[in-house]
Structures are given as C-alpha cells and as structure tokens.
Design a protein around this motif. Sequence first.
Motif, PDB file in Angstrom:
ATOM      1  N   TYR A   7       0.791  -1.233   0.000  1.00 36.85           N
ATOM      2  CA  TYR A   7       0.000   0.000   0.000  1.00 36.85           C
ATOM      3  C   TYR A   7       0.820   1.277   0.000  1.00 36.85           C
ATOM      4  O   TYR A   7       0.346   2.306  -0.462  1.00 36.85           O
ATOM      5  N   VAL A   8       2.025   1.250   0.497  1.00 37.91           N
ATOM      6  CA  VAL A   8       2.818   2.475   0.579  1.00 37.91           C
ATOM      7  C   VAL A   8       3.876   2.522  -0.520  1.00 37.91           C
ATOM      8  O   VAL A   8       3.893   3.443  -1.332  1.00 37.91           O
ATOM      9  N   ALA A   9       4.741   1.536  -0.541  1.00 37.93           N
ATOM     10  CA  ALA A   9       5.853   1.564  -1.484  1.00 37.93           C
ATOM     11  C   ALA A   9       5.374   1.520  -2.930  1.00 37.93           C
ATOM     12  O   ALA A   9       5.869   2.269  -3.777  1.00 37.93           O
ATOM     13  N   VAL A  10       4.409   0.663  -3.227  1.00 33.98           N
ATOM     14  CA  VAL A  10       3.900   0.571  -4.601  1.00 33.98           C
ATOM     15  C   VAL A  10       3.223   1.876  -5.006  1.00 33.98           C
ATOM     16  O   VAL A  10       3.411   2.358  -6.127  1.00 33.98           O
ATOM     17  N   SER A  11       2.471   2.479  -4.097  1.00 33.42           N
ATOM     18  CA  SER A  11       1.811   3.759  -4.400  1.00 33.42           C
ATOM     19  C   SER A  11       2.822   4.851  -4.703  1.00 33.42           C
ATOM     20  O   SER A  11       2.666   5.606  -5.671  1.00 33.42           O
ATOM     21  N   PHE A  12       3.865   4.955  -3.893  1.00 37.18           N
ATOM     22  CA  PHE A  12       4.894   5.964  -4.149  1.00 37.18           C
ATOM     23  C   PHE A  12       5.609   5.694  -5.472  1.00 37.18           C
ATOM     24  O   PHE A  12       5.901   6.623  -6.220  1.00 37.18           O
ATOM     25  N   PHE A  13       5.880   4.446  -5.781  1.00 38.02           N
ATOM     26  CA  PHE A  13       6.537   4.103  -7.030  1.00 38.02           C
ATOM     27  C   PHE A  13       5.679   4.506  -8.225  1.00 38.02           C
ATOM     28  O   PHE A  13       6.176   5.094  -9.184  1.00 38.02           O
ATOM     29  N   VAL A  14       4.387   4.204  -8.156  1.00 31.76           N
ATOM     30  CA  VAL A  14       3.482   4.557  -9.253  1.00 31.76           C
ATOM     31  C   VAL A  14       3.406   6.077  -9.415  1.00 31.76           C
ATOM     32  O   VAL A  14       3.452   6.600 -10.542  1.00 31.76           O
ATOM     33  N   ILE A  17       6.671   7.326 -11.052  1.00 31.31           N
ATOM     34  CA  ILE A  17       6.674   7.058 -12.493  1.00 31.31           C
ATOM     35  C   ILE A  17       5.732   8.027 -13.215  1.00 31.31           C
ATOM     36  O   ILE A  17       6.069   8.577 -14.279  1.00 31.31           O
ATOM     37  N   ALA A  18       4.543   8.257 -12.641  1.00 27.19           N
ATOM     38  CA  ALA A  18       3.584   9.181 -13.250  1.00 27.19           C
ATOM     39  C   ALA A  18       4.164  10.590 -13.331  1.00 27.19           C
ATOM     40  O   ALA A  18       3.982  11.291 -14.338  1.00 27.19           O
ATOM     41  N   ALA A  19       4.867  11.023 -12.291  1.00 28.51           N
ATOM     42  CA  ALA A  19       5.475  12.360 -12.297  1.00 28.51           C
ATOM     43  C   ALA A  19       6.530  12.467 -13.396  1.00 28.51           C
ATOM     44  O   ALA A  19       6.620  13.496 -14.090  1.00 28.51           O
ATOM     45  N   ILE A  20       7.325  11.432 -13.586  1.00 30.79           N
ATOM     46  CA  ILE A  20       8.342  11.446 -14.645  1.00 30.79           C
ATOM     47  C   ILE A  20       7.677  11.528 -16.020  1.00 30.79           C
ATOM     48  O   ILE A  20       8.099  12.307 -16.885  1.00 30.79           O
ATOM     49  N   VAL A  21       6.624  10.734 -16.213  1.00 29.71           N
ATOM     50  CA  VAL A  21       5.916  10.741 -17.498  1.00 29.71           C
ATOM     51  C   VAL A  21       5.316  12.124 -17.767  1.00 29.71           C
ATOM     52  O   VAL A  21       5.421  12.656 -18.887  1.00 29.71           O
ATOM     53  N   VAL A  22       4.694  12.731 -16.749  1.00 32.11           N
ATOM     54  CA  VAL A  22       4.086  14.057 -16.920  1.00 32.11           C
ATOM     55  C   VAL A  22       5.159  15.101 -17.243  1.00 32.11           C
ATOM     56  O   VAL A  22       4.963  15.946 -18.125  1.00 32.11           O
ATOM     57  N   MET A  23       6.295  15.048 -16.549  1.00 27.65           N
ATOM     58  CA  MET A  23       7.362  16.023 -16.831  1.00 27.65           C
ATOM     59  C   MET A  23       7.895  15.877 -18.254  1.00 27.65           C
ATOM     60  O   MET A  23       8.110  16.875 -18.947  1.00 27.65           O
TER      61      MET A  23
END
Length: 151
Positions: A7-14, A17-23
């Motif tokens: 619930y924590v580590a996977v959420s932060f990882f996702v 990744i989403a932040a990198i894609v958006v940037m």
Amino acid sequence: MKAIIKYVAVSFFVLWIAAIVVMCAWNHSPLLVLSAIGGLLGIVLVCGYFSRHQDLKRGWRAGHRGRDEMYYEEMVKGHWERIWINGEMLCGKAHHVIYFPSREQWATLPEWTRGRQIEIVARIKQAFTPPGYEYQEAEQSNSDTLDKSCT
C-alpha cells in the motif's frame, strides 16, 4: 510488512513514475498534458455524478468512516439520515467484519429504522459483500457494537 510494501511503497513508485511521465510529456507538449488532466478530471466528475444519482434514485447508501466504522444512510424527508454500525478490520480473505445490532439495540435507533431491521441489514449486506466482508449477526454481537449517535 507485506501490507506496507503493497500500500505504501507501490503507491509511491506509481506516483513517481507518473510524475516522470508528466514532466517528459510537458516538455514535449504542455497542451497534451493539460488535455489529459482535464479529461481525467471530467471522468472523475461524471463518475461522482452518476454515483450520487444512483444513491438518490434508490434512496439509501452505505459506506465507511475510518478503519472500523460503517454507516447506513437513507433519504428521509429530503435529507440523509444516518446510523452507525461498528465493524472491525481483519487480516485475511475478509478485510472487515460487520457487527449487526441485536433487537434490543435496534429499538434504541431513530424512529425511521423501527421495524425495518431485516430490510436495512439486507441492504448493508448488498453494499458490503463477501468475500471482502464477514457478518456477525445480532445473537453473536456484544452489547457495545452499535454507536447510537446519528447525524
């Protein structure tokens, strides 16, 4: 420990990744990113509208507050009336148990619930279905499983 990873580590990882894609997408085409964000916001608003519309159409809804409390609400004279039903978070196949009140406890609830225990319990079971939920019926319930406060 598995729950923390799940619930924590996977959420932060996702999110990372989403932040990198958006940037990366923003550097290529800001209009595309703004359009995607607007589209996602539109989907969320439409889903929320239809969920609210369904609740109003059927005249009742059930949900969670916090970790262990569930509620049942019904439209009574134009506004939502609520009763609280206690539960408990579990580890295993069922993630919650719901403690239904006894007949004696049911008599202490607001007037709109009187004589409708079977109907209301059936609706709660419809909203919170197995295998994610278990039920502890009134005969097995403790006397302190019902919060009498209503909003």
